[in-house]
Motif scaffolding. Structure first.
Motif, PDB file in Angstrom:
ATOM      1  N   LYS A   6       9.156  22.983 -17.477  1.00 32.16           N
ATOM      2  CA  LYS A   6       9.323  21.895 -16.250  1.00 32.16           C
ATOM      3  C   LYS A   6       8.477  20.545 -16.748  1.00 32.16           C
ATOM      4  O   LYS A   6       7.569  20.797 -17.286  1.00 32.16           O
ATOM      5  N   LEU A   7       9.223  19.720 -16.667  1.00 30.56           N
ATOM      6  CA  LEU A   7       8.706  18.273 -17.240  1.00 30.56           C
ATOM      7  C   LEU A   7       7.523  17.852 -16.367  1.00 30.56           C
ATOM      8  O   LEU A   7       7.595  17.929 -15.061  1.00 30.56           O
ATOM      9  N   MET A   8       6.422  17.532 -17.117  1.00 31.49           N
ATOM     10  CA  MET A   8       5.093  17.066 -16.345  1.00 31.49           C
ATOM     11  C   MET A   8       5.140  15.413 -16.540  1.00 31.49           C
ATOM     12  O   MET A   8       5.148  14.722 -15.323  1.00 31.49           O
ATOM     13  N   GLU A   9       5.335  14.813 -17.629  1.00 30.23           N
ATOM     14  CA  GLU A   9       5.269  13.243 -17.682  1.00 30.23           C
ATOM     15  C   GLU A   9       5.534  12.875 -19.051  1.00 30.23           C
ATOM     16  O   GLU A   9       5.641  13.859 -20.049  1.00 30.23           O
ATOM     17  N   ILE A  10       5.894  11.580 -19.431  1.00 23.36           N
ATOM     18  CA  ILE A  10       5.958  10.859 -20.779  1.00 23.36           C
ATOM     19  C   ILE A  10       4.842  10.155 -21.006  1.00 23.36           C
ATOM     20  O   ILE A  10       4.181   9.436 -20.213  1.00 23.36           O
TER      21      ILE A  10
END
Length: 414
Positions: A281-285
């Protein structure tokens, strides 16, 4: 050959200074604090101060121009989101004075620095993200509070934001809400410092980072790590992490995001492996150098030097091979982790939490096979102690502020 590195207090800046200075490049370390650890490295040729962007973008820019005129560096490397945002309005002028280390377009930075925009892009690309709600009307709390799954993460939409009076203000850390009765008050607390925060489901599981360097949308270097200890066990940057083979699903998702943005420069894309379903799951860039950068350099991916080569030559060699199983420890961060763990599991916390005994034993283990330190180097020890002094000075300033005494201003507009 010379480089100006901003935000020299950070571990990532210290890693840049040690990397470039170790190759015979003159490095000027700049920060708003005279105690910035990078300025005390033996790999640094000079140190200087500028007004903090938190006190005003224009004073910061005037101070930066003064430093550029004084030291005349070939390359400028801004280290933090705060400095990059402050430079945005004056980017053409700055680029007329010095080569700016490769940065993506203003639109790409906007998406990367805005977590809601990042989530929107990920969804459009079919990348898994936490369930996210953006509150449009405070009256919606009456419905939301009973429909949310707790704990809820109340996350500032931006880590740094430009205020109406021309300062760069920190969005602050996320808040965790463990039950419906505190949702409104905790949301209001985050909203006050960072308008329209995100309400996200909490994702249990391990944290990972996919780090990359792009040249005009073309991948030049890739690196991956997993977090072994976090400064705050409930969620934060890492105090101990390990280099790994890039997990294919995370690497593909990170590349899809950065290539959709036609990325130019460095970035680190954060994921969690959801313990419930095993999905990434993507959290942030992080659209700039990241605090765990020393691990990548120790493992064989010298992002600072590759970026420097890109700034001067327009391109750099590819780098996709590195040593796996290398560990890097941030000793000062590990002290914070120890105190957080000794406090014990927060009431309502649903994920794993380190035991006091195991944490203490892990902290007391000073080294191991292929373990490197972010801050304390026997060959370059002074930055570690300067960092302690700087932390103590900030603590005294905070204490003075609580008692109504103005803090000492370390850097004034010149």
């Amino acid at each position: 050959m010379s480089v100006l590195v901003t935000d020299a207090s950070g571990n990532h800046a210290l890693a840049v200074i040690r990397s470039l200075g170790g190759k015979g490049i003159d490095v000027v370390a700049a920060d708003s604090s005279r105690w910035a650890q990078g300025g005390f490295s033996r790999f640094c040729s000079a140190r200087t101060v500028y007004p903090s962007p938190a006190r005003g973008v224009q004073p910061f820019l005037r101070g930066l121009r003064r430093i550029l005129d004084e030291f005349n560096p070939e390359v400028l490397m801004p280290m933090t989101e705060q400095s990059i945002l402050a430079l945005t309005s004056a980017r053409p002028d700055i680029e007329s004075r010095v080569r700016l280390a490769p940065l993506p377009s203003a639109e790409a930075l906007r998406v990367a620095f805005d977590k809601q925009a990042t989530i929107g892009l990920a969804v459009s690309l079919g990348i898994a993200v936490p369930r996210t709600v953006v509150l449009r009307d405070p009256a919606d709390f009456a419905v939301l509070r009973s429909r949310m799954t707790y704990p809820v993460v109340i996350k500032p939409r931006r880590s740094e934001l430009l205020t109406a009076d021309g300062r760069i203000a920190a969005g602050g850390a996320p808040e965790y809400c463990y039950g419906p009765d505190e949702l409104a008050s905790k949301y209001a607390s985050v909203h006050e410092r960072s308008p329209s925060p995100l309400l996200q489901e909490f994702i249990p599981g391990e944290g990972y980072g996919i780090s990359a360097l792009y040249n005009g949308g073309r991948l030049k270097a890739l690196f991956a790590h997993r977090r072994l200890r976090m400064i705050r066990p409930t969620g934060s940057g890492s105090s101990l992490r390990e280099s790994i083979e890039p997990p294919s699903d995370m690497a593909e998702a990170a590349r899809a995001l950065l290539e959709a943005l036609e990325w130019h420069g460095v970035a680190m894309v954060e994921f969690k492996r959801d313990a419930r379903d095993g999905k990434a799951k993507l959290m942030e860039i992080n659209g700039r150098f990241w605090n765990s950068l020393p691990l990548a350099v120790a493992s064989g991916v010298d992002f600072p030097y590759l970026l420097y080569r890109m700034a001067l030559e327009g391109d750099c060699p590819e780098c996709f091979e590195y040593r796996k199983g290398v560990r890097a420890r941030w000793l000062a961060g590990d002290v914070k982790h120890l105190f957080e763990a000794l406090r014990g599991r927060p009431s309502g916390w649903t994920d794993r939490f380190p035991s006091r005994g195991a944490t203490l034993l892990g902290f007391l283990k000073p080294a191991g096979r292929d373990v490197h330190y972010d801050d304390l180097w026997l060959s370059d020890p002074v930055p570690f102690f300067a960092g302690i002094a700087g932390a103590a000075a900030r603590g005294l300033d905070a204490r003075a502020a609580r008692h109504g005494v103005p803090a000492l201003k370390e850097a004034r507009d010149a």
